[in-house]
Design an enzyme around this catalytic site. Structure first.
Site, PDB file in Angstrom:
ATOM      1  N   HIS A  42      39.988  48.946  38.094  1.00 35.78           N
ATOM      2  CA  HIS A  42      40.668  49.231  39.371  1.00 35.78           C
ATOM      3  C   HIS A  42      41.955  50.037  39.155  1.00 35.78           C
ATOM      4  CE1 HIS A  42      38.180  46.475  41.890  1.00 35.78           C
ATOM      5  NE2 HIS A  42      38.045  45.834  40.749  1.00 35.78           N
ATOM      6  N   ASN A  82      36.460  42.875  47.304  1.00 37.08           N
ATOM      7  CA  ASN A  82      35.797  44.163  47.142  1.00 37.08           C
ATOM      8  C   ASN A  82      35.170  44.598  48.464  1.00 37.08           C
ATOM      9  OD1 ASN A  82      36.336  44.635  44.435  1.00 37.08           O
ATOM     10  ND2 ASN A  82      34.416  43.751  43.704  1.00 37.08           N
TER      11      ASN A  82
HETATM   12 FE1  HDE Z   1      38.896  41.721  39.060  1.00 36.88          FE
HETATM   13  N1  HDE Z   1      40.353  42.197  37.728  1.00 36.88           N
HETATM   14  N2  HDE Z   1      38.006  40.557  37.685  1.00 36.88           N
HETATM   15  N3  HDE Z   1      37.349  41.336  40.362  1.00 36.88           N
HETATM   16  N4  HDE Z   1      39.743  42.877  40.461  1.00 36.88           N
HETATM   17  C1  HDE Z   1      41.387  43.009  37.966  1.00 36.88           C
HETATM   18  O1  HDE Z   1      43.594  42.546  37.378  1.00 36.88           O
HETATM   19  C2  HDE Z   1      38.570  40.150  36.535  1.00 36.88           C
HETATM   20  C3  HDE Z   1      36.301  40.505  40.131  1.00 36.88           C
HETATM   21  C4  HDE Z   1      39.367  43.011  41.763  1.00 36.88           C
HETATM   22  O2  HDE Z   1      44.430  46.492  43.408  1.00 36.88           O
HETATM   23  C5  HDE Z   1      42.384  43.007  36.849  1.00 36.88           C
HETATM   24  O3  HDE Z   1      45.612  43.346  38.003  1.00 36.88           O
HETATM   25  C6  HDE Z   1      37.730  39.185  35.866  1.00 36.88           C
HETATM   26  C7  HDE Z   1      35.620  40.189  41.349  1.00 36.88           C
HETATM   27  C8  HDE Z   1      40.257  43.908  42.444  1.00 36.88           C
HETATM   28  O4  HDE Z   1      45.592  45.596  41.796  1.00 36.88           O
HETATM   29  C9  HDE Z   1      41.807  41.993  35.853  1.00 36.88           C
HETATM   30  C10 HDE Z   1      36.637  39.037  36.680  1.00 36.88           C
HETATM   31  C11 HDE Z   1      36.295  40.876  42.328  1.00 36.88           C
HETATM   32  C12 HDE Z   1      41.191  44.294  41.489  1.00 36.88           C
HETATM   33  C13 HDE Z   1      40.556  41.556  36.558  1.00 36.88           C
HETATM   34  C14 HDE Z   1      36.821  39.886  37.821  1.00 36.88           C
HETATM   35  C15 HDE Z   1      37.371  41.578  41.699  1.00 36.88           C
HETATM   36  C16 HDE Z   1      40.853  43.624  40.267  1.00 36.88           C
HETATM   37  C17 HDE Z   1      42.719  44.343  36.293  1.00 36.88           C
HETATM   38  C18 HDE Z   1      35.432  38.163  36.464  1.00 36.88           C
HETATM   39  C19 HDE Z   1      35.969  40.919  43.820  1.00 36.88           C
HETATM   40  C20 HDE Z   1      42.326  45.265  41.677  1.00 36.88           C
HETATM   41  C21 HDE Z   1      44.141  44.634  36.710  1.00 36.88           C
HETATM   42  C22 HDE Z   1      35.744  36.791  36.262  1.00 36.88           C
HETATM   43  C23 HDE Z   1      35.989  39.633  44.472  1.00 36.88           C
HETATM   44  C24 HDE Z   1      43.524  44.632  42.295  1.00 36.88           C
HETATM   45  C25 HDE Z   1      44.560  43.479  37.429  1.00 36.88           C
HETATM   46  C26 HDE Z   1      44.608  45.652  42.520  1.00 36.88           C
HETATM   47  C27 HDE Z   1      41.585  43.732  39.083  1.00 36.88           C
HETATM   48  C28 HDE Z   1      39.773  40.618  36.038  1.00 36.88           C
HETATM   49  C29 HDE Z   1      35.858  40.031  38.842  1.00 36.88           C
HETATM   50  C30 HDE Z   1      38.256  42.412  42.439  1.00 36.88           C
HETATM   51  C31 HDE Z   1      41.570  42.501  34.447  1.00 36.88           C
HETATM   52  C32 HDE Z   1      38.020  38.517  34.554  1.00 36.88           C
HETATM   53  C33 HDE Z   1      34.423  39.260  41.508  1.00 36.88           C
HETATM   54  C34 HDE Z   1      40.178  44.346  43.894  1.00 36.88           C
HETATM   55  O5  HDE Z   1      42.673  40.907  35.686  1.00 36.88           O
END
Ligand code: HDE
Length: 712
Positions: free
Chosen positions: A91, A164
């Site tokens: 992202h 999302n």
């Molecule tokens: Fe994320 N995800 N994600 N994700 N995600 C990040 O956090 C992660 C998941 C989502 O505009 C990271 O600040 C893991 C689902 C958005 O700043 C990180 C898992 C959904 C954004 C991270 C998921 C998301 C992130 C990268 C599985 C939808 C951007 C930078 C367990 C419900 C937020 C940060 C923004 C960002 C980890 C799965 C949505 C690495 C470990 C499911 C919208 O922490």
């Protein structure tokens, strides 16, 4: 004509806003005491020293060596050397906006969360939309999932809904996330492709991991190429809990429904836009807000009573499943309006730190194993991305609620905590800060006391085992047009996969289990044999179709914020341009006058008509519709202008409504196009009305077969 000027700044809009809007904005901004305005201020060093010369380094003579003692130059360059922070691992490419949330009524029966109690209460929000795969500078319109993250600055603390634009996810367990992300990211040897999933490692992984099948079909659908950030649905994805003052818990899925409807780009448009306007989505959002066409979403929940947890043929804790809206409709809770652009991209959009673990009393987690893993990951990632555990002190992350506790020191600490005791209990500082009782009136956070009796195991619940029935439901709920787009997307992406065994595995072991026609059509496009049957028995879902999944059923009302190009040349009928613009502005459309160059054109009435851009500068892919006004000389010029003809032909190919003055038949003839419900001739209000209706339908789908023959 506002369309010809630079869009007004938010502050300039204040006078034209309804008192309600102006008050809301003023109220929200008064909460942000940290904004800095250098207007009228002297240029100073970081230590506050006024700078007399910002052009020249201190040197030994005007042709001599630079002197190390130049603290002004050293400070400036040192700061510059450290300007970058790590981009988000996923992202990274995003764009943000401020706004507010307002509940429609009290939802006290459902939750004790303060921001959902009172329809008079305005809660500030900051939203960040993003793509997942590409780096910070990648294109906006690539085929990808979009992040839809909302930070609610509630009086009881920050609530982050980090969702999302698709309601499910690729994997069921957090431990698989690094594998998934490594597979979708550019390949490790050559760092290609940027921003896309059309490559071997992605398809290798997803063809080996059938739990991804449902999300992958969403990613191959038009949802992955949204027309604009304003026309995307948002989803919390996981099941959460809402808890009321009596401690009653309900399971919920969070939804954002755009007032502008759900619309997507066509694949050809998306690809062209990635080159012609890399910033297409962020520009669109920015301009919509600057021109006062504030994007709006309805916030709602699907509610499942605690006792109904097991009544579905899927598990509520499985993030690869939706609850079809036909089974549990979305209950609207309130609205979110985005009405202010950030002042500073880095300070706000880049430094904002979302964490799914940021919740407030009245909201709680479910045991979804993906959500549980996310509760760890986000805080952890902010610590390295934002340089330490004090990221909550960065202005954009600061809660409005006070946050006193015994946490202290660490990098970038800005709060100066008074008092001697940074521990609890204490008697030195009178015992402050003290715990708060969890009772609703007191407001202390209390986790839902769910009873758990279990063995410690590394196992997936058997209720998570069906990976295909909802992917099938999705495909079978699409209109024929949407199904065609999905077939094309799989064919395009798999066509880029070099290893044939990966293509074949996806077709035989994934697509054949979703739908045999889908598998056969994709196989044919790849030159592979059509599979005769699937590899697993897919359970029969309780629903055959879910109309709520098809974008064709999710159009918005009106044409607010839609972009219309008006093509003009010297000799254009200025009167009809005026009347058209008036008709479109009355519907809050965004109009751009395009000429052969950026220079003004001369109307048939002899007046100068300013243009917003040349037709090359703003190509047809940027617009929702086009209009060609009358004026003999202008029409003649356009009929002989390859750029104008290409503009119209491309708009036609992309199924956009096109209106032409009655006397423009020659232009149509030259293009070899026939009138249809979205290709109109006329000069009067009736014609404008038909044009506006066609725009509100987003595309002229009936034209799709004819448009195929038009060269791209
Ligand atoms: Fe994320 N995800 N994600 N994700 N995600 C990040 O956090 C992660 C998941 C989502 O505009 C990271 O600040 C893991 C689902 C958005 O700043 C990180 C898992 C959904 C954004 C991270 C998921 C998301 C992130 C990268 C599985 C939808 C951007 C930078 C367990 C419900 C937020 C940060 C923004 C960002 C980890 C799965 C949505 C690495 C470990 C499911 C919208 O922490």
């Amino acid at each position: 004509m506002s369309s010809k000027k630079n869009p007004p700044k938010e502050s300039q809009l204040a006078g034209t806003q309804t008192p309600d809007r102006a008050n809301t904005n003023a109220k929200l901004q008064s909460l942000e005491t940290f904004r800095s305005d250098a207007t009228g201020q002297a240029l100073r060093t970081n230590q506050g020293v006024k700078v007399a010369d910002n052009q020249n380094t201190l040197k030994a003579g005007d042709r001599g060596p630079s002197l190390l003692e130049d603290f002004i130059m050293r400070e400036k360059i040192t700061h510059f050397d450290h300007e970058r922070i790590p981009e988000r691992i996923v992202h990274a490419r995003g764009t943000g906006a401020h706004g507010y949330f307002q509940a429609y009524e009290s939802h006290a029966a459902l939750t004790k969360a303060g921001f959902l109690q009172d329809p008079e209460k305005i809660t500030p929000v900051f939203v960040r939309f993003s793509t997942v795969q590409g780096p910070r500078g990648s294109g906006d319109t690539v085929r990808d999932v979009r992040g839809f993250a909302v930070k609610f600055f509630t009086e009881e603390g920050n609530f982050d809904l980090v969702g999302n634009n698709m309601p499910v996810f690729f994997i069921q367990d957090a431990i698989k996330f690094p594998d998934f992300v490594h597979a979708v990211k550019p390949e490790p040897h050559n760092e290609m492709p940027t921003g896309g999933s059309a490559h071997d490692t992605f398809w290798d992984f997803v063809s080996l991991v059938p739990e991804s099948a449902h999300m992958v079909i969403w990613a191959m659908s038009d949802r992955a190429i949204p027309k604009s950030l304003r026309t995307m649905q948002g989803f919390g994805v996981h099941t959460f809990r809402l808890i009321n003052a009596q401690g009653k818990s309900s399971f919920v899925k969070f939804h954002w429904k755009p007032k502008a409807g759900v619309c997507s780009l066509l694949w050809d448009e998306a690809q062209k836009l990635a080159g012609k306007d890399t910033d297409y989505h962020r520009r669109d959002l920015w301009e919509a807000i600057e021109t006062g066409n504030y994007p709006e979403w309805e916030f709602g929940v699907q509610i499942v009573a605690e006792e109904d947890e097991h009544k579905f043929d899927f598990d509520l804790l499985d993030p690869t499943k939706i609850i079809p809206e036909e089974l549990v409709p979305v209950t609207p809770l309130g609205k979110m309006v985005l009405n202010r652009n950030p002042d500073n991209f880095f300070a706000e959009t880049e430094q904002v730190a979302f964490c799914p673990g940021h919740i407030v009393p009245g909201i709680d987690f479910s045991n979804d194993p993906l959500l549980q893993g996310r509760l760890f990951s986000y805080t952890d990632t902010q610590i390295s991305r934002l340089g330490g555990p004090n990221f909550h002190e960065i202005p954009i992350n600061r809660p409005l609620a006070p946050n006193h506790n015994g946490q202290r020191d660490a990098q970038h600490r800005t709060t100066l905590d008074k008092g001697r005791a940074s521990y609890e209990p204490n008697s030195i500082d009178g015992g402050w800060p003290k715990e708060t009782a969890p009772a609703a009136s007191e407001g202390g956070f209390e986790s839902y006391p769910e009873r758990i009796e279990a063995h410690k195991v590394r196992q997936r619940s058997p209720s998570f085992a069906d990976h295909f029935s909802q992917a099938r439901l999705f495909f079978q709920s699409m209109s024929p047009t949407e199904q065609e787009h999905i077939i094309s997307a799989y064919s395009f992406e798999l066509g880029k996969v070099e290893r044939e065994f990966i293509r074949a595995r996806e077709v035989n072991e994934i697509l054949a289990n979703i739908d045999l026609t889908l598998a056969a059509r994709v196989a044919a496009n790849l030159g592979l044999p059509a599979p005769k049957k699937g590899t697993v028995d897919v359970p029969q879902p309780s629903l055959k179709q879910s109309p709520a999944l098809s974008q064709m059923n999710l159009l918005g009302e009106g044409i607010k914020g839609r972009k219309v190009a008006v093509l003009v040349a010297d000799g254009v009928d200025g009167v009809s341009v005026d009347s058209l613009v008036k008709a479109l502005e009355a519907e809050s459309a965004q109009i751009k006058i395009l000429g052969p160059s950026s220079a003004p054109v001369k109307t048939a009435q002899g007046k100068a008509l300013a243009v917003d851009a040349s037709m090359e500068g703003m190509p047809s892919v940027i617009f929702d519709a086009a209009w060609v006004p009358g004026g003999k000389a202008s029409l003649q010029a356009l009929a002989g202008d390859g750029v104008a003809l290409h503009f119209l032909l491309e708009a036609y190919k992309h199924l956009k409504p096109i209106g032409l003055a009655s006397e423009a038949q020659a232009v149509l003839d030259k293009l070899g196009l026939k009138a249809d419900s979205g290709l109109l001739l006329g000069n009067d209000d009736k014609a404008y009305k038909a044009f506006i209706t066609a725009i509100s339908k987003h595309r002229v789908w009936e034209r799709e077969a004819a448009a195929k023959a038009i060269p791209a």
